[in-house]
Design a protein around this motif. Structure first.
Motif, PDB file in Angstrom:
ATOM      1  N   TYR A   1       0.834  -1.205   0.000  1.00 47.99           N
ATOM      2  CA  TYR A   1       0.000   0.000   0.000  1.00 47.99           C
ATOM      3  C   TYR A   1       0.871   1.258   0.000  1.00 47.99           C
ATOM      4  CZ  TYR A   1      -3.551   3.357   1.659  1.00 47.99           C
ATOM      5  OH  TYR A   1      -4.385   4.422   1.794  1.00 47.99           O
ATOM      6  N   PHE A   2       1.830   1.308   0.936  1.00 49.36           N
ATOM      7  CA  PHE A   2       2.628   2.527   1.060  1.00 49.36           C
ATOM      8  C   PHE A   2       3.660   2.655  -0.060  1.00 49.36           C
ATOM      9  CE2 PHE A   2       1.275   2.344   5.621  1.00 49.36           C
ATOM     10  CZ  PHE A   2       0.564   3.534   5.604  1.00 49.36           C
ATOM     11  N   SER A   3       4.077   1.543  -0.635  1.00 48.07           N
ATOM     12  CA  SER A   3       5.057   1.692  -1.712  1.00 48.07           C
ATOM     13  C   SER A   3       4.388   2.355  -2.912  1.00 48.07           C
ATOM     14  CB  SER A   3       5.707   0.354  -2.073  1.00 48.07           C
ATOM     15  OG  SER A   3       4.801  -0.458  -2.750  1.00 48.07           O
ATOM     16  N   LYS A   4       3.118   2.071  -3.117  1.00 43.66           N
ATOM     17  CA  LYS A   4       2.382   2.771  -4.189  1.00 43.66           C
ATOM     18  C   LYS A   4       2.185   4.237  -3.819  1.00 43.66           C
ATOM     19  CE  LYS A   4       0.026  -1.282  -6.006  1.00 43.66           C
ATOM     20  NZ  LYS A   4      -1.149  -2.141  -5.828  1.00 43.66           N
ATOM     21  N   THR A   5       1.774   4.477  -2.576  1.00 41.48           N
ATOM     22  CA  THR A   5       1.524   5.841  -2.112  1.00 41.48           C
ATOM     23  C   THR A   5       2.752   6.722  -2.254  1.00 41.48           C
ATOM     24  OG1 THR A   5       0.072   4.907  -0.444  1.00 41.48           O
ATOM     25  CG2 THR A   5       0.736   7.203  -0.131  1.00 41.48           C
ATOM     26  N   LEU A   6       3.866   6.195  -1.783  1.00 43.03           N
ATOM     27  CA  LEU A   6       5.068   7.010  -1.686  1.00 43.03           C
ATOM     28  C   LEU A   6       5.511   7.542  -3.047  1.00 43.03           C
ATOM     29  CD1 LEU A   6       6.305   7.550   1.051  1.00 43.03           C
ATOM     30  CD2 LEU A   6       8.199   6.080   0.435  1.00 43.03           C
ATOM     31  N   GLY A   7       5.260   6.773  -4.084  1.00 45.71           N
ATOM     32  CA  GLY A   7       5.604   7.216  -5.426  1.00 45.71           C
ATOM     33  C   GLY A   7       4.909   8.518  -5.798  1.00 45.71           C
ATOM     34  N   ARG A   8       3.797   8.817  -5.150  1.00 43.90           N
ATOM     35  CA  ARG A   8       3.044  10.025  -5.452  1.00 43.90           C
ATOM     36  C   ARG A   8       3.595  11.251  -4.722  1.00 43.90           C
ATOM     37  NH1 ARG A   8      -1.865   9.999  -3.665  1.00 43.90           N
ATOM     38  NH2 ARG A   8      -2.570  11.361  -5.337  1.00 43.90           N
ATOM     39  N   TYR A   9       4.551  11.029  -3.818  1.00 45.20           N
ATOM     40  CA  TYR A   9       5.084  12.155  -3.033  1.00 45.20           C
ATOM     41  C   TYR A   9       6.576  12.373  -3.299  1.00 45.20           C
ATOM     42  CZ  TYR A   9       0.707  12.255  -0.414  1.00 45.20           C
ATOM     43  OH  TYR A   9      -0.613  12.375  -0.058  1.00 45.20           O
ATOM     44  N   LYS A  10       6.995  11.995  -4.499  1.00 44.28           N
ATOM     45  CA  LYS A  10       8.419  12.083  -4.834  1.00 44.28           C
ATOM     46  C   LYS A  10       9.011  13.463  -4.596  1.00 44.28           C
ATOM     47  CE  LYS A  10       8.815   8.775  -8.596  1.00 44.28           C
ATOM     48  NZ  LYS A  10       8.843   8.740 -10.072  1.00 44.28           N
ATOM     49  N   GLN A  11       8.201  14.488  -4.862  1.00 46.10           N
ATOM     50  CA  GLN A  11       8.737  15.850  -4.738  1.00 46.10           C
ATOM     51  C   GLN A  11       9.134  16.196  -3.311  1.00 46.10           C
ATOM     52  OE1 GLN A  11       5.802  18.930  -5.346  1.00 46.10           O
ATOM     53  NE2 GLN A  11       4.147  17.509  -4.956  1.00 46.10           N
ATOM     54  N   PHE A  12       8.614  15.447  -2.352  1.00 39.57           N
ATOM     55  CA  PHE A  12       8.943  15.740  -0.956  1.00 39.57           C
ATOM     56  C   PHE A  12       9.941  14.740  -0.381  1.00 39.57           C
ATOM     57  CE2 PHE A  12       4.522  17.172  -1.610  1.00 39.57           C
ATOM     58  CZ  PHE A  12       4.738  18.537  -1.459  1.00 39.57           C
ATOM     59  N   LEU A  13      10.330  13.779  -1.199  1.00 41.54           N
ATOM     60  CA  LEU A  13      11.205  12.713  -0.711  1.00 41.54           C
ATOM     61  C   LEU A  13      12.517  13.264  -0.184  1.00 41.54           C
ATOM     62  CD1 LEU A  13      11.293   9.534  -2.962  1.00 41.54           C
ATOM     63  CD2 LEU A  13      10.824   9.678  -0.518  1.00 41.54           C
ATOM     64  N   SER A  14      12.928  12.762   0.965  1.00 41.35           N
ATOM     65  CA  SER A  14      14.220  13.127   1.522  1.00 41.35           C
ATOM     66  C   SER A  14      15.338  12.765   0.557  1.00 41.35           C
ATOM     67  CB  SER A  14      14.424  12.354   2.823  1.00 41.35           C
ATOM     68  OG  SER A  14      15.767  12.416   3.213  1.00 41.35           O
ATOM     69  N   ALA A  15      16.331  13.655   0.482  1.00 43.46           N
ATOM     70  CA  ALA A  15      17.489  13.373  -0.366  1.00 43.46           C
ATOM     71  C   ALA A  15      18.356  12.284   0.258  1.00 43.46           C
ATOM     72  CB  ALA A  15      18.306  14.641  -0.565  1.00 43.46           C
ATOM     73  N   VAL A  16      18.237  12.106   1.562  1.00 42.21           N
ATOM     74  CA  VAL A  16      18.996  11.070   2.253  1.00 42.21           C
ATOM     75  C   VAL A  16      18.305   9.726   2.042  1.00 42.21           C
ATOM     76  CG1 VAL A  16      19.812  10.238   4.487  1.00 42.21           C
ATOM     77  CG2 VAL A  16      19.695  12.697   4.038  1.00 42.21           C
TER      78      VAL A  16
END
Ligand SMILES: [Co+2]
Ligand SMILES: [Co+2]
Lengths: 476, 476
Positions: free
Chosen positions: B271-286
């Motif tokens: 579930y979250f692996s799909k979700t997270l793809g939608r928030y790439k712009q906020f993804l931590s650089a680390v």
């Protein structure tokens, strides 16, 4: 006084094999060799595995020249390679003289530590190379390909270590290519080997795919392991290995320590983090942890291979069936560990079983596994499938060491190699040809053009997950 | 019988706060709540920290409504929040009545477990909330903000735990926001607390940034910890936390086990692996590990904040100087832990020291820390800088509990809140206004439009590291 835990650095071999499909070119490594050489590692793995194949297939780079370069740039630290026993770095069994000559030539070119494994853990397939390494005065590391199955008990692996000690190895490696070794089993296995084999050095190689193996390294250390394998952090994690820096730091106050210079490792971290950006197109799609492996026993690289095979057949929707078929096929083989090449052979057969019907079609390689042509399986095989394999391959099952069936072949290999355009007449070229005949022919012809570098400016090197997946699947 | 180790799941709060700058909207969580509720967690952290601010600032979402939604969807599992003691979820000290009303209202709306911390570990700042939580019949967890400094010994932390026990907490949390807790110190600290505070439940919250803390969780478990914090694997690692699945799997055969259902966690992973793809712009650089934190003491989120501050001043090349200045400034404060808000305050002062000259310019917040307006520092302050702060801020240093200086303010807050367009007259709205006056005003006015979702189709949501860095830096 803290006990010293030695470290083998994997950045120059297994790390890039696992993370960027073995594509790292020599010019993306030379700049950091001096730091690595002075960092205080027990050894630096930098050759063997899939690097030889990758050099001549993709990089137009002479692997022997790569080895000499490493030796020149890292004179202080032992260089280490991964050797697939009687298969050397290729995919068939070689007659003993070829194995002996390979060991001699690699030792002459600079190799110090030979990690020798067999996909089936048939120790007869390690004998010739162990003897050759000892004869060359180098370090022979006998390897246990770690796997989990009803028959793979701690006692079985400890017995294997004892037999390796009897064969004269200088150390034992527990090789966990699929990140399956959990903390308690790691403790028990190391403890078991240290007790059963007094004085024998033990090393643990574990990938990080499931996220638990840094804990396993800690437990192995508590159980008495002498050396652990890690990779500089910017070349670590995912289907790769645990970060060298984390290993060093985590030991603080535990009574264990390392001799590795953290500042130099951090320089290498920076170096490789820049480098890696240039190989985005080959980057593994796996970046987090995948604990599903504990259930399926299917290593990450094998999974991407299966997906790619199914997609090519327009059967991407049947992955779940294949994942369920793999353990059944593996059981029929007598629980072979899933590592190159058995991982590919079992995986492809599982795909065929799902797409064409159970054992309706057998690959030649699968038949060979069932008939003993790769060596003895760890457990009992399904005799019905052995009969099918016999029928399919028109060959008798064997119980001898596979290489015993081979006639001397060095002269023939030399003659064939010398007939190729660009061959330089050296034993090294004969060996290159012996391992990858077709690829070597093409490589000899283009060798003069010099190494190609597949790295790209990070801006243009867009991630192409499909391409990356295709090139993965070498599991060591 | 294996000892049960409890788990607090962080996916719904700290995980997305750490990985995607707290941007996860409620509609990207509701679909998995039932699985999480049935998975067998001890508690599910889902509120507090930076989520309240993010809800009204970025998501046009009523945080109180979010809490009620969680309670409805997860009736079986204790809901947990992170509360910054006398600061509640804001950035100043509140008068006791406001704190009491906040605890009452959140309990009424569904909160069960309150993890209460203070950035300086001044326990007087926890008193009012602990009492209020106990009065509401809920679980009060007293928190030790873990840090490393010459004065922060195991004995000091154990003493803090004892004082928290005397204050009536139901459990202790060791909160390691910067991933600094190494295996042996984790073992020693948990052991120390368990011995000094018989019967007191101990929980360990550790981020994964340095790569060592899953090993620390193992050691804490061996030392007797009762509960550990993890996050579903696809919402884990990097500046986040250790993967729930890996924690569960690693315990096999150790004599410890969990009650958490792995299959349900794996559903949440997907579930979250799909979700997270939608928030790439906020993804931590680390994404990998950063062991440099052990040296600099600077948590990952703080580092990206410093970089962003320097870049805004056109002084990006002075980062190294700032990184060296931070530990000196921290020493001057009496070794405050670096966690929100002290991390920002110390970081900003270090930037000013480098750009403008050492303590030539002081921020108001830094002066307040030096003068005791955030509470007592753990160690001795640099009295020269205290004098400068006094001079700068025209205020006397204090030694009392900061909130003791405050007059009753509830009636005034209510009046101000009610004057705002869109305010619904509830106590909840007064509290929202109290914590974020400006943002609340804007939020009340637009609330009727309903939640915004910042997720984007993975194709269009290109990674904008600069944007992401700006929005990070809440370190809890
Ligand atoms: Co490997
Ligand atoms: Co946290």
């Amino acid at each position: 006084m803290d006990k010293i835990i030695d470290i083998t650095e994997l950045a120059l071999r297994d790390a890039h094999q696992s993370l960027i499909a073995t594509r790292l070119g020599i010019e993306d490594m030379t700049g950091i060799c001096e730091e690595l050489d002075n960092a205080g590692y027990w050894s630096i793995e930098c050759w063997g595995g899939a690097t030889f194949d990758s050099c001549i297939r993709y990089l137009n780079e002479d692997p022997w020249e790569r080895l000499r370069t490493f030796k020149k740039l890292m004179p202080k630290t032992k260089l280490q390679m991964l050797l697939r026993g009687q298969n050397l770095l290729g995919y068939r069994h070689y007659q003993d003289e070829v194995v002996e000559r390979f060991v001699d030539k690699s030792a002459e070119n600079g190799m110090d530590v030979y990690r020798i494994f067999d996909a089936l853990n048939d120790l007869r397939n390690l004998e010739t190379s162990i003897k050759a390494v000892k004869k060359a005065g180098k370090h022979a590391q006998g390897t246990i390909s770690y796997t989990v199955s009803p028959i793979h008990t701690t006692a079985l692996f400890v017995d294997q270590a004892k037999r390796l000690q009897d064969m004269g190895v200088d150390s034992i490696c527990i090789k966990d290519m699929a990140a399956l070794i959990k903390p308690q089993p790691a403790y028990d296995l190391v403890k078991g080997i240290k007790e059963a084999c007094p004085g024998l050095r033990v090393q643990l190689h574990a990938h990080s795919t499931t996220g638990v193996t840094l804990v396993s390294l800690m437990k192995a250390i508590e159980a008495g392991v002498d050396c652990v394998d890690t990779a500089v952090s910017s070349m670590s994690l995912g289907p790769g290995h645990n970060p060298t820096e984390s290993l060093i730091e985590m030991l603080e106050g535990t009574g264990y320590t390392t001799k590795v210079d953290l500042d130099r490792v951090l320089k290498a971290k920076l170096y490789f983090s820049k480098t890696l950006g240039r190989y985005k197109q080959f980057l593994s799609a796996v970046t987090g942890v995948e604990t599903e492996i504990f259930k399926s026993q299917i290593p990450g690289g094998m999974l991407s291979n299966l997906e790619s095979q199914l997609n090519q057949q327009g059967a991407g929707d049947r992955l779940t069936e294949v994942l369920e078929e793999v353990p059944r096929v593996r059981k029929d083989t007598g629980y072979v560990p899933l590592v190159t090449p058995s991982s590919q052979i079992v995986g492809t057969q599982a795909v065929l079983n799902v797409l064409m019907g159970k054992y309706k079609v057998l690959t030649g390689e699968f038949a060979d596994i069932m008939l003993g042509y790769y060596g003895a399986s760890p457990g009992d095989k399904n005799m019905e499938i052995v009969a099918k394999a016999q029928d399919h391959a028109k060959k008798e099952p064997i119980t001898c060491r596979p290489a015993d069936l081979l006639d001397p072949e060095w002269a023939k290999l030399r003659a064939e190699a010398e007939a190729l355009e660009g061959n330089d007449g050296s034993d090294e070229d004969v060996l290159t040809y012996a391992m990858f005949p077709q690829v070597a022919a093409k490589f000899f012809a283009t060798r003069a053009e010099g190494p190609m570098n597949l790295g790209k400016d990070p801006e243009e090197g867009a991630v192409d997950a499909a391409t990356a997946a295709e090139h993965q699947g070498k599991i060591t």
